[in-house]
Scaffold this motif. Structure first.
Motif, mmCIF file in Angstrom:
data_model
loop_
_atom_site.group_PDB
_atom_site.id
_atom_site.type_symbol
_atom_site.label_atom_id
_atom_site.label_comp_id
_atom_site.label_asym_id
_atom_site.label_seq_id
_atom_site.Cartn_x
_atom_site.Cartn_y
_atom_site.Cartn_z
ATOM 1 N N ASN A 22 0.802 -1.234 0.000
ATOM 2 C CA ASN A 22 0.000 0.000 0.000
ATOM 3 C C ASN A 22 0.831 1.277 0.000
ATOM 4 O OD1 ASN A 22 -3.022 -0.828 0.210
ATOM 5 N ND2 ASN A 22 -1.912 -2.242 1.546
ATOM 6 N N GLN A 67 -4.688 -1.108 5.687
ATOM 7 C CA GLN A 67 -4.252 -0.716 4.343
ATOM 8 C C GLN A 67 -4.817 0.627 3.906
ATOM 9 O OE1 GLN A 67 -5.753 -4.310 2.244
ATOM 10 N NE2 GLN A 67 -6.905 -2.870 0.964
ATOM 11 N N GLN A 68 -6.080 0.907 4.260
ATOM 12 C CA GLN A 68 -6.661 2.207 3.870
ATOM 13 C C GLN A 68 -5.935 3.365 4.576
ATOM 14 O OE1 GLN A 68 -8.713 -0.390 4.785
ATOM 15 N NE2 GLN A 68 -9.612 -0.848 2.780
ATOM 16 N N GLN A 79 -2.636 4.003 2.803
ATOM 17 C CA GLN A 79 -2.905 4.700 1.541
ATOM 18 C C GLN A 79 -3.252 6.179 1.782
ATOM 19 O OE1 GLN A 79 -6.045 2.485 -0.373
ATOM 20 N NE2 GLN A 79 -4.776 0.667 -0.668
ATOM 21 N N SER A 80 -4.038 6.407 2.839
ATOM 22 C CA SER A 80 -4.473 7.772 3.153
ATOM 23 C C SER A 80 -3.314 8.648 3.655
ATOM 24 C CB SER A 80 -5.598 7.718 4.199
ATOM 25 O OG SER A 80 -6.159 8.976 4.366
#
Length: 223
Positions: free
Chosen positions: A22, A213-214, A217-218
């Motif tokens: 990611n 994972q989000q 990514q953020s």
């Protein structure tokens, strides 16, 4: 302003893979999250090294608690650096203080020399030190390449002014890496205020030990 880089603190192989997939630029591998990170298991480190293509730094810390170590613990730290070097890791993370909270220059310099040519990061033991700006100069002299710090506060937002001053005083001689409570919700503010190049987060958003994972990514999107 150019893109910042992201290091993810990982406590297992699963998180390390999530970090790489990611967009993380580097993994800091440790054990014992509740202790604030200690030296990881050799076999787990070997598995992570064999799996990752991004940089892998390894924590060298024999136990939780303070950063004053016995002769036996210091010998253990030296042995661990020598052993992990054989796995072709990319760097080490450690920090040793004296009883009075000052930097143990001799022991840190010895570990930096042993780790050579791999770069070393001085971890958040920095936040417990007496004179941070004097410590900054001492760590440069010891040969450290990076300081992981929350700006002497419990989290990076509270320490943002100190972090900005440290980045300015470091003047590209050493990397000041904000870490400690760093999240996707505050990283843009940190980047604008501190002008740091590298950022550190576990990206864990629940009570477990697996990176989200989000969230990775953020954070990357906001760098």
């Amino acid at each position: 302003m150019k893109k910042g880089k992201l290091e993810i603190a990982c406590f297992n192989l699963e998180s390390a893979i999530i970090a790489q997939d990611n967009g993380a630029d580097r993994v800091e591998l440790c054990a014992n999250m509740k202790e604030g990170g200690t030296t990881p298991d050799f076999e787990i480190t070997k598995a992570v090294r064999n799996t990752l293509s991004i940089d892998l730094n390894v924590m060298i810390r024999p136990r939780g608690g303070n950063f004053v170590y016995s002769d036996f613990e210091f010998e253990q730290m030296k042995s661990e650096i020598s052993t992990f070097k054989k796995l072709e890791v990319d760097g080490f993370v450690f920090g040793i203080l004296n009883e009075d909270g000052s930097l143990n220059e001799l022991q840190n310099a010895e570990l930096v020399a042993l780790a050579n040519p791999l770069p070393c990061t001085f971890h958040r033991a920095f936040d417990g030190m007496i004179n941070k700006f004097q410590a900054l100069e001492s760590l440069i002299e010891c040969g450290f390449k990076t300081i992981l710090t929350s700006g002497e506060e419990t989290n990076v937002v509270d320490g943002i002014d100190v972090l900005a001053t440290l980045v300015e005083k470091a003047n590209n001689r050493i990397t000041i890496m904000p870490g400690g409570g760093l999240r996707s919700t505050n990283v843009r503010l940190l980047k604008e205020k501190t002008k740091a190049v590298f950022y550190h987060s576990s990206a864990i958003t629940d009570s477990g030990e697996i990176a989200n994972q989000q969230e990775i990514q953020s954070i990357k999107a906001n760098l």
